[in-house]
Design a protein around this motif. Sequence first.
Motif, PDB file in Angstrom:
ATOM      1  N   VAL A 116      -4.358  44.131  19.507  1.00 20.49           N
ATOM      2  CA  VAL A 116      -3.799  43.038  18.708  1.00 20.49           C
ATOM      3  C   VAL A 116      -4.779  42.663  17.605  1.00 20.49           C
ATOM      4  CG1 VAL A 116      -2.867  40.703  18.744  1.00 20.49           C
ATOM      5  CG2 VAL A 116      -2.590  42.177  20.752  1.00 20.49           C
ATOM      6  N   HIS A 117      -4.297  42.738  16.373  1.00 21.05           N
ATOM      7  CA  HIS A 117      -5.044  42.293  15.193  1.00 21.05           C
ATOM      8  C   HIS A 117      -4.499  40.917  14.840  1.00 21.05           C
ATOM      9  CE1 HIS A 117      -6.213  43.240  10.710  1.00 21.05           C
ATOM     10  NE2 HIS A 117      -6.877  42.218  11.207  1.00 21.05           N
ATOM     11  N   PHE A 118      -5.344  39.891  14.901  1.00 20.28           N
ATOM     12  CA  PHE A 118      -4.858  38.524  14.751  1.00 20.28           C
ATOM     13  C   PHE A 118      -5.848  37.704  13.924  1.00 20.28           C
ATOM     14  CE2 PHE A 118      -7.802  38.366  18.230  1.00 20.28           C
ATOM     15  CZ  PHE A 118      -8.349  37.089  18.194  1.00 20.28           C
ATOM     16  N   LYS A 119      -5.409  36.513  13.549  1.00 19.41           N
ATOM     17  CA  LYS A 119      -6.290  35.598  12.827  1.00 19.41           C
ATOM     18  C   LYS A 119      -5.858  34.163  13.105  1.00 19.41           C
ATOM     19  CE  LYS A 119      -8.523  34.862   8.335  1.00 19.41           C
ATOM     20  NZ  LYS A 119      -9.847  35.294   8.825  1.00 19.41           N
ATOM     21  N   VAL A 120      -6.828  33.325  13.492  1.00 16.02           N
ATOM     22  CA  VAL A 120      -6.606  31.899  13.704  1.00 16.02           C
ATOM     23  C   VAL A 120      -7.503  31.152  12.726  1.00 16.02           C
ATOM     24  CG1 VAL A 120      -6.708  29.984  15.324  1.00 16.02           C
ATOM     25  CG2 VAL A 120      -6.050  32.267  16.138  1.00 16.02           C
ATOM     26  N   HIS A 121      -6.920  30.348  11.869  1.00 16.57           N
ATOM     27  CA  HIS A 121      -7.714  29.690  10.840  1.00 16.57           C
ATOM     28  C   HIS A 121      -7.000  28.432  10.367  1.00 16.57           C
ATOM     29  CE1 HIS A 121      -5.075  31.260   7.515  1.00 16.57           C
ATOM     30  NE2 HIS A 121      -4.794  32.130   8.471  1.00 16.57           N
TER      31      HIS A 121
END
Length: 356
Positions: A116-121
């Motif tokens: 899983v390629h993810f981003k939390v920002h």
Amino acid sequence: MPRYTDDPPPRAAGRHKSSFCAPLARKPNVLFHDWLLFLSLQNPLLRLVDSEHLKREHSLIKPYHGIGSSSTLLWDFQGSTMLTSQYVRLTPDERSKEGSIWNHLPCFLKDWEMHVHFKVHGAGKKNLHGDGIALWYTRDRLVPGPVFGSKDNFHGLAIFLDTYPNDETTERVFPYISVMVNNGSLSYDHSKDGRWTELAGCTADFRNRDHDTFLAVRYSRGRLTVMTDLEDKNEWKNCIDITGVRLPTGYYFGASAGTGDLSDNHDIISMKLFQLMVEHTPDEESIDWTKIEPSVNFLKSPKDNVDDPTGNFRSGPLTGWRVFLLLLCALLGIIVCAVVGAVVFQKRQERNKRFY
């Protein structure tokens, strides 16, 4: 708005190659093929996955074709989920949002690995952000609910990427990744950040990173492994490793996120599922894997779990403060027995003196 790079080449497994191997980018040369053969001989139950074992029907990859289209429907989304050319945003950085995306087809692989390629920002600082992302392999799909935007009392596997500590007394450091297996009988307790139903977990600083962040989940022959690549070092770092996990086939992969009074952008860039080439015994092959009940073979119930700052599940039946209490009770018992024995001995001595 953040800029996302195209999905990078398959992640190198680094020093973890012997236990957790990523897909290979190219067809191996002769020397590398010899190394693969040697590794397979050392552990014939495990095979390295490569790009040929990518299951596209269970993968979410740019460009995002087959989403919400009746002709080639592979993924469904609901709630606040927004689809762009670069990412799938489950929730924007706004309060009280819920969104999810789910694979349209059930997965019948016994052994698999999900990258899983993810981003939390977001704009929130100093814990003024939340709540996080949940990755799912469950019986039911597209059912909104209170657990990171999806239903409670689920059947299957959940991996929570939690960014906000609801329990102010916890010693854990957030963001925090945890795992839960449920047969529908357990409820996720947000007030305790799921501590009583957590099987294992680790601290993982994945929020507001300037580089790509990845998570890998492997399930093979009852062993569940979760690893991260958050440092932009192109190598996996161990987070969770549990044995005795039983998951059925025929469940659905998905991802969801939710925000409350605090918020974040929760983005999924890709989800890639790989089939693991694993040999099973005849007895294992004869099992109807669709009928298996989700469960974990532990020496104690997950509800007996205690708060552990390191995030490691204490699998032993007597650990930590339980050992201390046991030793304290044993010491008190010895003291009481000694006092009672001394009193009894003294009374017998006095009784014997009366007969002289």
